[in-house]
Design a protein around this motif. Sequence first.
Motif, mmCIF file in Angstrom:
data_model
loop_
_atom_site.group_PDB
_atom_site.id
_atom_site.type_symbol
_atom_site.label_atom_id
_atom_site.label_comp_id
_atom_site.label_asym_id
_atom_site.label_seq_id
_atom_site.Cartn_x
_atom_site.Cartn_y
_atom_site.Cartn_z
ATOM 1 N N LEU A 145 -10.254 -8.629 -7.912
ATOM 2 C CA LEU A 145 -10.858 -8.446 -6.582
ATOM 3 C C LEU A 145 -9.859 -8.828 -5.493
ATOM 4 C CD1 LEU A 145 -14.415 -9.943 -7.260
ATOM 5 C CD2 LEU A 145 -13.698 -7.548 -7.351
ATOM 6 N N LEU A 146 -9.102 -9.888 -5.736
ATOM 7 C CA LEU A 146 -8.077 -10.288 -4.780
ATOM 8 C C LEU A 146 -6.986 -9.221 -4.703
ATOM 9 C CD1 LEU A 146 -7.745 -14.077 -5.734
ATOM 10 C CD2 LEU A 146 -8.728 -13.172 -3.634
ATOM 11 N N ALA A 147 -6.617 -8.661 -5.855
ATOM 12 C CA ALA A 147 -5.602 -7.604 -5.869
ATOM 13 C C ALA A 147 -6.082 -6.381 -5.085
ATOM 14 C CB ALA A 147 -5.271 -7.217 -7.307
ATOM 15 N N GLN A 157 -3.436 -0.689 -8.699
ATOM 16 C CA GLN A 157 -3.253 -0.432 -10.126
ATOM 17 C C GLN A 157 -3.527 -1.695 -10.940
ATOM 18 O OE1 GLN A 157 -2.008 2.880 -11.423
ATOM 19 N NE2 GLN A 157 -3.263 1.878 -12.989
ATOM 20 N N ALA A 158 -3.061 -2.849 -10.429
ATOM 21 C CA ALA A 158 -3.312 -4.120 -11.112
ATOM 22 C C ALA A 158 -4.805 -4.419 -11.153
ATOM 23 C CB ALA A 158 -2.563 -5.245 -10.402
ATOM 24 N N VAL A 190 -11.837 1.494 -6.737
ATOM 25 C CA VAL A 190 -10.376 1.357 -6.796
ATOM 26 C C VAL A 190 -9.754 2.672 -7.260
ATOM 27 C CG1 VAL A 190 -8.459 0.164 -7.934
ATOM 28 C CG2 VAL A 190 -10.446 -1.140 -7.162
ATOM 29 N N ALA A 191 -10.401 3.351 -8.198
ATOM 30 C CA ALA A 191 -9.896 4.635 -8.679
ATOM 31 C C ALA A 191 -9.827 5.658 -7.548
ATOM 32 C CB ALA A 191 -10.787 5.152 -9.804
ATOM 33 N N ILE A 192 -10.814 5.622 -6.662
ATOM 34 C CA ILE A 192 -10.819 6.535 -5.508
ATOM 35 C C ILE A 192 -9.631 6.235 -4.595
ATOM 36 C CG2 ILE A 192 -12.072 7.155 -3.408
ATOM 37 C CD1 ILE A 192 -14.685 6.658 -5.017
ATOM 38 N N LYS A 193 -9.364 4.941 -4.385
ATOM 39 C CA LYS A 193 -8.219 4.552 -3.545
ATOM 40 C C LYS A 193 -6.919 5.008 -4.174
ATOM 41 C CE LYS A 193 -10.670 0.441 -1.855
ATOM 42 N NZ LYS A 193 -10.701 -1.046 -1.811
ATOM 43 N N LEU A 194 -6.809 4.868 -5.501
ATOM 44 C CA LEU A 194 -5.604 5.300 -6.199
ATOM 45 C C LEU A 194 -5.451 6.820 -6.125
ATOM 46 C CD1 LEU A 194 -5.715 2.993 -9.354
ATOM 47 C CD2 LEU A 194 -3.880 3.061 -7.657
#
Length: 212
Positions: A163-165, A186-187, A202-206
């Motif tokens: 979550l911090l990453a 990615q991390a 996160v996948a959407i952001k990537l």
Amino acid sequence: MAKHLDLEEQEQLDQIKHFWARYGNAITWVLIVVMGSFAAWNGWNWWQRNQGAKAAALYEEMDTAAAAKDLERIERVLTDMRADFGGTTFAAQAGLLAAKVLFENGQTDKARAALQGVIDGSKDAGLQAVARLRLASVELEAGQAEAALKVLQASAPAAFEPLLADRRGDVLMAQGKPDEAKAQYQAAWNALEPRSDTRRLVAIKLAALGVA
């Protein structure tokens, strides 16, 4: 016969007197220590229960003030909570709740102070991590990306690291550093549970950064 028994009783009595004269003082002190420890233990448990009940009542007052968006009352209760129950879970939760309402009502500096109070005062690493995540959001919203990134550099329990990453990725994107942000996303994606909603976000952001 009676006299013989009397002599035996007298002899036993003399033995008891001799034993007590020799060891009685030590036995008395042992009993005092044992009974004192027992009383102290009971007293400590009572005090803990009493403090817990008071802290719970004060948190309930905070909850009521938050629901009513009574900012003055929120600040007063938070001050009392920190003064009387500073290191408790109730105090940390009160700080998180106070910060949320204060921020939503435009009190950015006071929200920041409430979250910093949780980071500095809580003994729960998980609650500290939650406060860091929220403080980073406050700083980012205020245009203080460097301050947000600094807040997110501290170590946290393993469950909070992804979550911090993810939040570091958000800050780096705001700073115009997509490659560094990609590494953080990615991390986060690698560490999150496969079916979690956060991992899908996160996948959407990537994907927006060109990562399949």
